[in-house]
Motif scaffolding. Sequence first.
Motif, PDB file in Angstrom:
ATOM      1  N   LEU A 178      18.648   1.527 -17.640  1.00  0.00           N
ATOM      2  CA  LEU A 178      17.658   1.262 -16.600  1.00  0.00           C
ATOM      3  C   LEU A 178      17.019   2.577 -16.174  1.00  0.00           C
ATOM      4  O   LEU A 178      17.732   3.501 -15.760  1.00  0.00           O
ATOM      5  N   GLY A 179      15.728   2.664 -16.302  1.00  0.00           N
ATOM      6  CA  GLY A 179      15.026   3.876 -15.877  1.00  0.00           C
ATOM      7  C   GLY A 179      14.212   3.597 -14.628  1.00  0.00           C
ATOM      8  O   GLY A 179      13.322   2.753 -14.631  1.00  0.00           O
ATOM      9  N   GLN A 180      14.569   4.277 -13.542  1.00  0.00           N
ATOM     10  CA  GLN A 180      13.850   4.093 -12.281  1.00  0.00           C
ATOM     11  C   GLN A 180      13.364   5.446 -11.791  1.00  0.00           C
ATOM     12  O   GLN A 180      13.763   6.483 -12.320  1.00  0.00           O
ATOM     13  N   ASP A 181      12.546   5.430 -10.766  1.00  0.00           N
ATOM     14  CA  ASP A 181      12.041   6.690 -10.222  1.00  0.00           C
ATOM     15  C   ASP A 181      13.182   7.586  -9.738  1.00  0.00           C
ATOM     16  O   ASP A 181      13.073   8.806  -9.737  1.00  0.00           O
ATOM     17  N   SER A 182      14.289   6.963  -9.345  1.00  0.00           N
ATOM     18  CA  SER A 182      15.405   7.744  -8.806  1.00  0.00           C
ATOM     19  C   SER A 182      16.370   8.225  -9.894  1.00  0.00           C
ATOM     20  O   SER A 182      17.317   8.932  -9.587  1.00  0.00           O
ATOM     21  N   VAL A 233       0.813  -1.222   0.000  1.00  0.00           N
ATOM     22  CA  VAL A 233       0.000   0.000   0.000  1.00  0.00           C
ATOM     23  C   VAL A 233       0.845   1.270   0.000  1.00  0.00           C
ATOM     24  O   VAL A 233       0.324   2.372  -0.030  1.00  0.00           O
ATOM     25  N   PHE A 234       2.173   1.125   0.028  1.00  0.00           N
ATOM     26  CA  PHE A 234       3.028   2.291   0.229  1.00  0.00           C
ATOM     27  C   PHE A 234       3.546   2.939  -1.050  1.00  0.00           C
ATOM     28  O   PHE A 234       4.001   4.065  -1.026  1.00  0.00           O
ATOM     29  N   ALA A 235       3.604   2.188  -2.138  1.00  0.00           N
ATOM     30  CA  ALA A 235       4.306   2.723  -3.304  1.00  0.00           C
ATOM     31  C   ALA A 235       3.639   2.316  -4.609  1.00  0.00           C
ATOM     32  O   ALA A 235       2.889   1.337  -4.665  1.00  0.00           O
ATOM     33  N   GLU A 236       3.900   3.083  -5.627  1.00  0.00           N
ATOM     34  CA  GLU A 236       3.526   2.734  -7.000  1.00  0.00           C
ATOM     35  C   GLU A 236       4.768   2.954  -7.843  1.00  0.00           C
ATOM     36  O   GLU A 236       5.000   4.030  -8.363  1.00  0.00           O
ATOM     37  N   GLU A 237       5.580   1.927  -7.908  1.00  0.00           N
ATOM     38  CA  GLU A 237       6.872   2.088  -8.584  1.00  0.00           C
ATOM     39  C   GLU A 237       6.772   1.746 -10.063  1.00  0.00           C
ATOM     40  O   GLU A 237       5.861   1.046 -10.499  1.00  0.00           O
ATOM     41  N   ARG A 238       7.761   2.235 -10.785  1.00  0.00           N
ATOM     42  CA  ARG A 238       7.859   1.912 -12.198  1.00  0.00           C
ATOM     43  C   ARG A 238       9.329   1.764 -12.541  1.00  0.00           C
ATOM     44  O   ARG A 238      10.152   2.592 -12.133  1.00  0.00           O
ATOM     45  N   ARG A 239       9.637   0.716 -13.247  1.00  0.00           N
ATOM     46  CA  ARG A 239      11.020   0.497 -13.657  1.00  0.00           C
ATOM     47  C   ARG A 239      11.050   0.144 -15.139  1.00  0.00           C
ATOM     48  O   ARG A 239      10.312  -0.731 -15.589  1.00  0.00           O
ATOM     49  N   ASP A 240      11.878   0.839 -15.876  1.00  0.00           N
ATOM     50  CA  ASP A 240      11.982   0.586 -17.315  1.00  0.00           C
ATOM     51  C   ASP A 240      13.369   0.061 -17.656  1.00  0.00           C
ATOM     52  O   ASP A 240      14.356   0.390 -16.986  1.00  0.00           O
ATOM     53  N   GLU A 241      13.419  -0.720 -18.690  1.00  0.00           N
ATOM     54  CA  GLU A 241      14.706  -1.242 -19.161  1.00  0.00           C
ATOM     55  C   GLU A 241      14.641  -1.357 -20.682  1.00  0.00           C
ATOM     56  O   GLU A 241      13.721  -1.975 -21.229  1.00  0.00           O
ATOM     57  N   VAL A 242      15.580  -0.752 -21.351  1.00  0.00           N
ATOM     58  CA  VAL A 242      15.654  -0.826 -22.809  1.00  0.00           C
ATOM     59  C   VAL A 242      17.077  -1.195 -23.172  1.00  0.00           C
ATOM     60  O   VAL A 242      18.027  -0.607 -22.634  1.00  0.00           O
ATOM     61  N   GLY A 243      17.232  -2.138 -24.061  1.00  0.00           N
ATOM     62  CA  GLY A 243      18.594  -2.516 -24.407  1.00  0.00           C
ATOM     63  C   GLY A 243      18.682  -3.455 -25.576  1.00  0.00           C
ATOM     64  O   GLY A 243      17.670  -3.804 -26.208  1.00  0.00           O
ATOM     65  N   SER A 244      19.892  -3.851 -25.848  1.00  0.00           N
ATOM     66  CA  SER A 244      20.144  -4.696 -27.001  1.00  0.00           C
ATOM     67  C   SER A 244      21.212  -5.734 -26.663  1.00  0.00           C
ATOM     68  O   SER A 244      22.081  -5.491 -25.822  1.00  0.00           O
ATOM     69  N   THR A 245      21.136  -6.874 -27.311  1.00  0.00           N
ATOM     70  CA  THR A 245      22.102  -7.952 -27.100  1.00  0.00           C
ATOM     71  C   THR A 245      22.604  -8.446 -28.451  1.00  0.00           C
ATOM     72  O   THR A 245      21.817  -8.597 -29.390  1.00  0.00           O
ATOM     73  N   LEU A 246      23.887  -8.692 -28.526  1.00  0.00           N
ATOM     74  CA  LEU A 246      24.492  -9.194 -29.759  1.00  0.00           C
ATOM     75  C   LEU A 246      25.237 -10.484 -29.440  1.00  0.00           C
ATOM     76  O   LEU A 246      26.004 -10.552 -28.481  1.00  0.00           O
ATOM     77  N   VAL A 247      25.000 -11.507 -30.243  1.00  0.00           N
ATOM     78  CA  VAL A 247      25.754 -12.752 -30.127  1.00  0.00           C
ATOM     79  C   VAL A 247      26.366 -13.034 -31.492  1.00  0.00           C
ATOM     80  O   VAL A 247      25.655 -13.123 -32.499  1.00  0.00           O
ATOM     81  N   LEU A 248      27.677 -13.143 -31.528  1.00  0.00           N
ATOM     82  CA  LEU A 248      28.372 -13.348 -32.794  1.00  0.00           C
ATOM     83  C   LEU A 248      29.288 -14.559 -32.671  1.00  0.00           C
ATOM     84  O   LEU A 248      30.169 -14.589 -31.809  1.00  0.00           O
ATOM     85  N   SER A 249      29.066 -15.549 -33.517  1.00  0.00           N
ATOM     86  CA  SER A 249      29.967 -16.698 -33.581  1.00  0.00           C
ATOM     87  C   SER A 249      30.896 -16.458 -34.762  1.00  0.00           C
ATOM     88  O   SER A 249      30.603 -16.857 -35.892  1.00  0.00           O
ATOM     89  N   ALA A 250      31.988 -15.765 -34.489  1.00  0.00           N
ATOM     90  CA  ALA A 250      32.898 -15.384 -35.570  1.00  0.00           C
ATOM     91  C   ALA A 250      33.448 -16.611 -36.286  1.00  0.00           C
ATOM     92  O   ALA A 250      33.680 -16.595 -37.484  1.00  0.00           O
ATOM     93  N   SER A 251      33.648 -17.666 -35.540  1.00  0.00           N
ATOM     94  CA  SER A 251      34.062 -18.953 -36.107  1.00  0.00           C
ATOM     95  C   SER A 251      33.560 -20.012 -35.138  1.00  0.00           C
ATOM     96  O   SER A 251      33.132 -19.682 -34.037  1.00  0.00           O
ATOM     97  N   PRO A 252      33.613 -21.287 -35.539  1.00  0.00           N
ATOM     98  CA  PRO A 252      33.145 -22.315 -34.595  1.00  0.00           C
ATOM     99  C   PRO A 252      33.904 -22.283 -33.273  1.00  0.00           C
ATOM    100  O   PRO A 252      33.413 -22.763 -32.265  1.00  0.00           O
ATOM    101  N   ALA A 253      35.100 -21.700 -33.293  1.00  0.00           N
ATOM    102  CA  ALA A 253      35.916 -21.703 -32.072  1.00  0.00           C
ATOM    103  C   ALA A 253      35.820 -20.410 -31.286  1.00  0.00           C
ATOM    104  O   ALA A 253      36.357 -20.317 -30.182  1.00  0.00           O
ATOM    105  N   LEU A 254      35.163 -19.403 -31.819  1.00  0.00           N
ATOM    106  CA  LEU A 254      35.160 -18.104 -31.162  1.00  0.00           C
ATOM    107  C   LEU A 254      33.753 -17.530 -31.099  1.00  0.00           C
ATOM    108  O   LEU A 254      33.061 -17.419 -32.118  1.00  0.00           O
ATOM    109  N   ARG A 255      33.330 -17.190 -29.898  1.00  0.00           N
ATOM    110  CA  ARG A 255      31.985 -16.634 -29.720  1.00  0.00           C
ATOM    111  C   ARG A 255      32.059 -15.346 -28.902  1.00  0.00           C
ATOM    112  O   ARG A 255      32.724 -15.293 -27.868  1.00  0.00           O
ATOM    113  N   LEU A 256      31.365 -14.340 -29.384  1.00  0.00           N
ATOM    114  CA  LEU A 256      31.331 -13.054 -28.704  1.00  0.00           C
ATOM    115  C   LEU A 256      29.897 -12.739 -28.311  1.00  0.00           C
ATOM    116  O   LEU A 256      28.965 -12.946 -29.096  1.00  0.00           O
ATOM    117  N   GLN A 257      29.747 -12.225 -27.121  1.00  0.00           N
ATOM    118  CA  GLN A 257      28.419 -11.872 -26.621  1.00  0.00           C
ATOM    119  C   GLN A 257      28.534 -10.509 -25.959  1.00  0.00           C
ATOM    120  O   GLN A 257      29.437 -10.277 -25.158  1.00  0.00           O
TER     121      GLN A 257
END
Lengths: 417, 355
Positions: free
Chosen positions: A289-293, A259-283
């Motif tokens: 992060l958007g918060q009331d504070s 009963v004390f709060a009405e909070e809101r939290r937002d998050e927007v972002g992007s993720t990249l996964v690249l397998s440059a070769s079978p032996a090498l993976r990049l993430q």
Amino acid sequence: MCRERWAALALGSWLLAQPARGDTIDFEATTLLAGRADPRDGQLHTVVPMLETVSGRASAIKNPWLCDLEVVLQMWGEIDPGDPRDDRFSSGDVDLGYAAATLARGRVALRAGRQLIQGGAARMLQLDGGNVQVRVRRFGLQGFAGVPVTPRFGVDRGDGAAGARVSYRASFESELGLSFIHVADDGRVARQDLAVDGRWAPHRSLLMSGLVLWSIAEERLAELDTRFSLIPSSKLELSVDVRRTAPDLFLPLNSIFAVFAEERRDEVGSTLVLSASPALRLQADYHALGQDSGTGHRAGGKLTLMPGRARRGSVGVQSRVLRLPDHDGYTELRLFGALPLGATGFVTGDVAGYLLEAPINGQDGSLSGQVSAGRGFGRWRGVVSGLAAVTPFAERHFEVMARLVYGFSTRIREDRP
Amino acid sequence: MMRASRWWVVLAALATVGLGACAALLSSSKAPRTGDRILFSHKVHAENDLECVTCHEDVIDSKTLVGMALPKEEKCLECHEEDKTAGKCDKCHALPKTPGSYPPREPRVEISHQAHVPRAKEECSKCHARLPEPRVAAARPTMGTCRGCHEHEQDFSQGACVRCHSDLSRYPLKPVSAFSHQGNYVRQHGPAARSSADSCTKCHEQTFCADCHARTAPVPIELRFPEKVLRDFIHRADYRTRHTLEARAEPALCNRCHGQSFCTSCHTAQNLTPTALTPRSPHPQGYSFPGANSHARDARRDIVNCAACHDQGARSICIDCHKVGGVGGNPHTPSWLSRHDHDEIRRNGMCGYCH
């Protein structure tokens, strides 16, 4: 130990005896011994839990009434001769214990017992009860009811829960669902949510998924979660996600804190996964992060190298940064690796360091290192592991763990020609 | 001294292990397994103009892959009797000193050759593009081959995997495209699973989910599987130090699994909650009172954080000041009354804590 828990253990023992009649049996018993120092308010307490976990599944049990009959059981018992936090020398519980079957050529699926209810508004609800799922062509209807399972170290999560979900499946990758859940506790509403969830793959390389969770009792949005993924090839995956949550609505509505709060939290972002070769993976990923504070940031990168033809070994480096709006957060640097030894053996290493923005107990960092080794012997597998750390809570912290697993999978029916 | 009844927990665990072991002994195959392999060249036999059905004569009538319609030794001896008589066992057996039959293989796909052979006009190569040789593995028919038929394309689109796959949970396939598990899938799988729970269960049994999601799980998965260094487990390494930061970054994430009573149990042991034996306050001076250091702003912004220590129901310390007539005043948000009418005080017992 309460009477209900004894009954659950007895039921579990009985259910485990049933696989002997099953066509296919999977069984696994894990013995785990751990030892560590548990810092509590400046004092170190030794904790030495000895744990036995038993997991069994009997599937395709022949019977004249039901199809695909299976019995699943996962339970554990623990004794702790050290100084456990809850002062309990022994404990035990059933994680899963249910029987499931299908009717009408698989169109109707039934499940009864302790189980996990997945999807839609239910999120992932552990329940003692029943679940019915009906699927006719592209349409699906699911209904469940029961008593939410009391979490370990926690108080009960409600006297009863019930919910339903209707869905339409356009293809294997695309589905739209409308769901509802009601959880009551002490005669009061603890949770009452309506959700719309969906996945849509207009093309094999493009996927959209999302969930909108609406709190009926509070008439507010509890959660919005959408994700767009572009997968042009097996080597590249790029995704964008947008989330909004109302954290206070994840407290039970019958909590005084609801009963004390009405909070809101937002998050927007992007993720990249690249397998440059079978032996090498990049993430790599970045999220704002958007918060009331104010606005914070979360970002990370991980590079994994898997040398050799079999790609059984790996070595990698990972870094993560978290910045909270109130000038707090941490930076992580982690090195890890796994080295195969023979056909069934391995050694792994994991070192992680954290640099804190705001010191804790006067310390602005934390460093931990863990080494594990294991090997398989037929149906047996053994792993030993040791961890050493310097943390703001303990100048020197050590943990050891030994795990022995015995598992087998067998069919009653003989398939040999 | 430990109560005797508690030993029943240990005995129950031992009993279940025993029962499981009995089940294993009763169900295990009695047939000897020598580790032998049959060395057979499809190429040589095809060059000698042998039809597939000459050896695989049962295949035309087979409705399942049980037995795989593989020829028995008598069939081979129709042509190779002399080799056996001459003791040339190594011609067919990889381990001639301990000869055995084909290694037992569990069918992973439900398929009726009886139905498919006539449709393929007995051209086996339509599906079986590359047959096994002594040193070359077979190229199993791809799922694309199966989906080339309209009927199976429909099965795929409806997610009717069990029409073909006998047990995907036992033999999961590598997930591709829409079900790709790349990246930090531990963090990302939630949104995908909410509308695909049915699809997830094609490969993942509930025991897999329960390792993390069961509220009754005895130990965190990071403690159980420290060797899985490639997984992005949430509580890895020194989580105790950063748990407050993670919780403030995403308060709802913790509550999905734990609930505030989980937090309270540990915080009480740290003497951080009012119900601890020797409670101490982690808050700055003047936190309880109105002013610059007041708790009010934090409570509005991150109430979950407050609940981690102070949610003791009717005994919560908030009530002392914020109940009707208390010095703390009305704690409700401005829009509270627009959603909750005054009659709710009578209907909702929780309101009675303050009203």
